[in-house]
Design a protein around this motif. Structure first.
Motif, PDB file in Angstrom:
ATOM      1  N   ALA A  35      -6.976  -4.652 -10.062  1.00  0.00           N
ATOM      2  CA  ALA A  35      -7.010  -4.303  -8.590  1.00  0.00           C
ATOM      3  C   ALA A  35      -8.530  -4.058  -8.175  1.00  0.00           C
ATOM      4  CB  ALA A  35      -5.790  -3.592  -7.779  1.00  0.00           C
ATOM      5  N   GLY A  36      -9.091  -3.452  -9.165  1.00  0.00           N
ATOM      6  CA  GLY A  36     -10.624  -2.971  -9.088  1.00  0.00           C
ATOM      7  C   GLY A  36     -10.676  -1.688  -8.525  1.00  0.00           C
ATOM      8  N   LEU A  37      -9.319  -0.508  -8.457  1.00  0.00           N
ATOM      9  CA  LEU A  37      -9.277   0.710  -8.107  1.00  0.00           C
ATOM     10  C   LEU A  37     -10.311   1.538  -9.063  1.00  0.00           C
ATOM     11  CD1 LEU A  37      -5.634   0.933  -6.879  1.00  0.00           C
ATOM     12  CD2 LEU A  37      -7.737   0.422  -5.620  1.00  0.00           C
ATOM     13  N   GLU A  92      -7.720   6.706  -8.215  1.00  0.00           N
ATOM     14  CA  GLU A  92      -6.905   5.986  -7.345  1.00  0.00           C
ATOM     15  C   GLU A  92      -5.643   5.254  -7.932  1.00  0.00           C
ATOM     16  OE1 GLU A  92      -9.929   4.561  -3.752  1.00  0.00           O
ATOM     17  OE2 GLU A  92     -10.063   3.443  -5.768  1.00  0.00           O
ATOM     18  N   ALA A  93      -5.945   4.595  -9.084  1.00  0.00           N
ATOM     19  CA  ALA A  93      -5.264   3.886  -9.889  1.00  0.00           C
ATOM     20  C   ALA A  93      -4.162   4.959 -10.474  1.00  0.00           C
ATOM     21  CB  ALA A  93      -5.843   3.206 -11.072  1.00  0.00           C
ATOM     22  N   GLU A  94      -4.434   5.995 -10.989  1.00  0.00           N
ATOM     23  CA  GLU A  94      -3.428   6.779 -11.448  1.00  0.00           C
ATOM     24  C   GLU A  94      -2.613   7.378 -10.332  1.00  0.00           C
ATOM     25  OE1 GLU A  94      -5.784   9.964 -13.624  1.00  0.00           O
ATOM     26  OE2 GLU A  94      -5.864   8.399 -15.326  1.00  0.00           O
ATOM     27  N   ARG A  95      -3.318   7.828  -9.174  1.00  0.00           N
ATOM     28  CA  ARG A  95      -2.224   8.201  -8.184  1.00  0.00           C
ATOM     29  C   ARG A  95      -1.294   7.179  -7.747  1.00  0.00           C
ATOM     30  NH1 ARG A  95      -2.890   7.474  -3.125  1.00  0.00           N
ATOM     31  NH2 ARG A  95      -5.102   6.701  -3.424  1.00  0.00           N
ATOM     32  N   LEU A  96      -1.726   6.087  -7.565  1.00  0.00           N
ATOM     33  CA  LEU A  96      -0.682   5.064  -6.865  1.00  0.00           C
ATOM     34  C   LEU A  96       0.158   4.826  -8.248  1.00  0.00           C
ATOM     35  CD1 LEU A  96      -3.157   2.250  -5.396  1.00  0.00           C
ATOM     36  CD2 LEU A  96      -1.374   3.988  -4.486  1.00  0.00           C
ATOM     37  N   ALA A  97      -0.095   4.643  -9.555  1.00  0.00           N
ATOM     38  CA  ALA A  97       0.664   4.439 -10.554  1.00  0.00           C
ATOM     39  C   ALA A  97       1.796   5.506 -10.523  1.00  0.00           C
ATOM     40  CB  ALA A  97       0.100   4.322 -11.929  1.00  0.00           C
TER      41      ALA A  97
END
Length: 67
Positions: free
Chosen positions: A40-42, A46-51
């Motif tokens: 997703a190119g985050l 950001e990726a850790e928060r969403l995950a």
């Protein structure tokens, strides 16, 4: 390897091994964060928060889970 599977505890309190469920959730979180970051190119943050929200749920406090 065993040290990697132990949960951080307060000084003087022996570490407790993670349960199979905790290990599975940790692995799912790490994999999902990597996918979000790469595909997703985050940013990593950001990726850790969403995950975290996807795997652990939005109401679960990250500070309670120390791996």
């Amino acid at each position: 390897m065993l040290a990697r599977l132990e949960r951080w505890r307060l000084p003087g309190v022996p570490p407790q091994p993670l349960s199979a469920t905790e290990i599975n959730r940790r692995d799912a979180y790490e994999e999902r964060a990597a996918i979000l970051e790469y595909d997703a190119g985050l940013t990593r943050e950001e990726a850790e928060r969403l995950a975290w929200d996807e795997v652990m749920g939005e109401d679960t406090c990250r500070e309670e889970w120390e791996w």
